[in-house]
Design a protein around this motif. Structure first.
Motif, PDB file in Angstrom:
ATOM      1  N   ILE A   2     -63.132 -84.506  35.615  1.00 30.89           N
ATOM      2  CA  ILE A   2     -62.595 -85.283  36.724  1.00 30.89           C
ATOM      3  C   ILE A   2     -62.155 -84.306  37.814  1.00 30.89           C
ATOM      4  O   ILE A   2     -61.411 -83.363  37.550  1.00 30.89           O
ATOM      5  CB  ILE A   2     -61.396 -86.135  36.276  1.00 30.89           C
ATOM      6  N   LEU A  59     -65.235 -89.574  41.289  1.00 28.18           N
ATOM      7  CA  LEU A  59     -65.171 -90.948  40.808  1.00 28.18           C
ATOM      8  C   LEU A  59     -65.872 -91.863  41.812  1.00 28.18           C
ATOM      9  O   LEU A  59     -65.946 -91.549  42.998  1.00 28.18           O
ATOM     10  CB  LEU A  59     -63.721 -91.388  40.626  1.00 28.18           C
ATOM     11  N   ARG A  66     -65.602 -98.039  39.633  1.00 29.05           N
ATOM     12  CA  ARG A  66     -64.481 -97.180  39.277  1.00 29.05           C
ATOM     13  C   ARG A  66     -63.636 -97.810  38.172  1.00 29.05           C
ATOM     14  O   ARG A  66     -63.072 -97.103  37.339  1.00 29.05           O
ATOM     15  CB  ARG A  66     -63.616 -96.900  40.507  1.00 29.05           C
ATOM     16  N   LYS A  68     -64.663 -99.218  35.663  1.00 31.99           N
ATOM     17  CA  LYS A  68     -65.283 -98.878  34.386  1.00 31.99           C
ATOM     18  C   LYS A  68     -65.109 -97.406  34.044  1.00 31.99           C
ATOM     19  O   LYS A  68     -65.351 -96.999  32.919  1.00 31.99           O
ATOM     20  CB  LYS A  68     -66.779 -99.219  34.415  1.00 31.99           C
ATOM     21  N   GLN A  69     -64.704 -96.620  35.046  1.00 34.95           N
ATOM     22  CA  GLN A  69     -64.523 -95.193  34.830  1.00 34.95           C
ATOM     23  C   GLN A  69     -63.099 -94.827  34.445  1.00 34.95           C
ATOM     24  O   GLN A  69     -62.878 -93.833  33.747  1.00 34.95           O
ATOM     25  CB  GLN A  69     -64.901 -94.422  36.109  1.00 34.95           C
ATOM     26  N   THR A 149     -62.217 -96.299  28.833  1.00 35.27           N
ATOM     27  CA  THR A 149     -62.736 -95.489  29.921  1.00 35.27           C
ATOM     28  C   THR A 149     -62.579 -94.003  29.616  1.00 35.27           C
ATOM     29  O   THR A 149     -61.834 -93.606  28.717  1.00 35.27           O
ATOM     30  CB  THR A 149     -61.995 -95.803  31.229  1.00 35.27           C
TER      31      THR A 149
END
Length: 237
Positions: A2, A59, A66, A68-69, A149
């Motif tokens: 990330i 992202l 997003r 789902k992330q 996630t």
């Protein structure tokens, strides 16, 4: 990984977050710490895409993608008092199935596993308002885990909880990171950050002032200059 680059959040003419760049690896448990008003909540909300901000990340910019992330556990999260616990936790699957679709067998298994991890299975048929504050927090944490996630953001998830629930919530977050989820949690309790987290991001006046393992970031100098306390837990004079 990330990556959040040059994140800034401005309210009127005042910066709540100013030019913060960070990166987190899969499975890292990161404590986001700093005094009140240091920008922790604004930073997490910007990462979640919930408030306007400047900067970039890896992202998705689309909110549906997003969702789902990443999963976001808000500070003082609430729910309708009349809703059953299992239905609240099942809301965590909404980004994957939509708001009107029924849970598949796989979805149901994910919801069940999230409730078990958070110790709320025994409450599944009770309504939200009948639970204690600590139990309600664990229900919201289960809902967050049910989203399943790669990134979990938690804004002060242990605030106002007694020591047992503080530790139980931190253990659940630690387990999630051990299973590969990147967890970033805003915390006030520095002892919990030391005990559970791999890294600490220290914010002060909207800026990131330290990033590293707890022993390298929560130093006497940082405690004195940022938190205005001594290593012994006394007010710095």
């Amino acid at each position: 990984m990330i990556s959040l680059r040059n994140i800034s959040v401005k309210f009127g003419e005042t910066f709540a977050v100013q030019d913060v760049s960070v990166a987190a690896e899969p499975g890292e448990f990161i404590a986001l710490v700093g005094p009140n008003g240091s920008g922790k909540s604004s930073f997490l909300k910007s990462a979640a895409g919930l408030i306007p901000h400047e900067g970039s990340s890896n992202l998705a910019s689309n909110r549906r993608i997003r969702a789902k992330q990443l999963a976001y556990l808000a500070q003082n999260a609430t729910a309708s008092g009349e809703h059953k616990i299992q239905n609240i936790v099942a809301l965590g699957r909404t980004p994957h199935i939509g708001s009107l679709s029924r849970l598949t067998d796989v979805d149901s298994q994910i919801v069940k596993a999230a409730m078990e991890k958070c110790g709320v299975t025994k409450f599944k048929d009770r309504v939200f308002k009948t639970l204690s504050g600590g139990e309600q927090t664990r229900v919201h944490l289960a809902r967050t885990l049910a989203t399943d996630t790669a990134l979990l953001l938690a804004d002060e998830p242990v605030t106002a909880l007694d020591p047992y629930y503080q530790l139980s919530v931190m253990e659940v977050l630690r387990e999630a990171s051990n299973e590969g989820t990147t967890v970033i949690a805003a915390l006030h309790d520095l002892s919990l950050a030391r005990k559970f987290c791999d890294r600490v991001w220290v914010m002060n006046s909207g800026r990131l002032v330290a990033d590293g393992p707890p022993d390298e970031t929560l130093t006497p100098k940082v405690l004195r200059e940022v938190f205005r306390i001594t290593p012994e837990g006394e007010i710095a004079r």
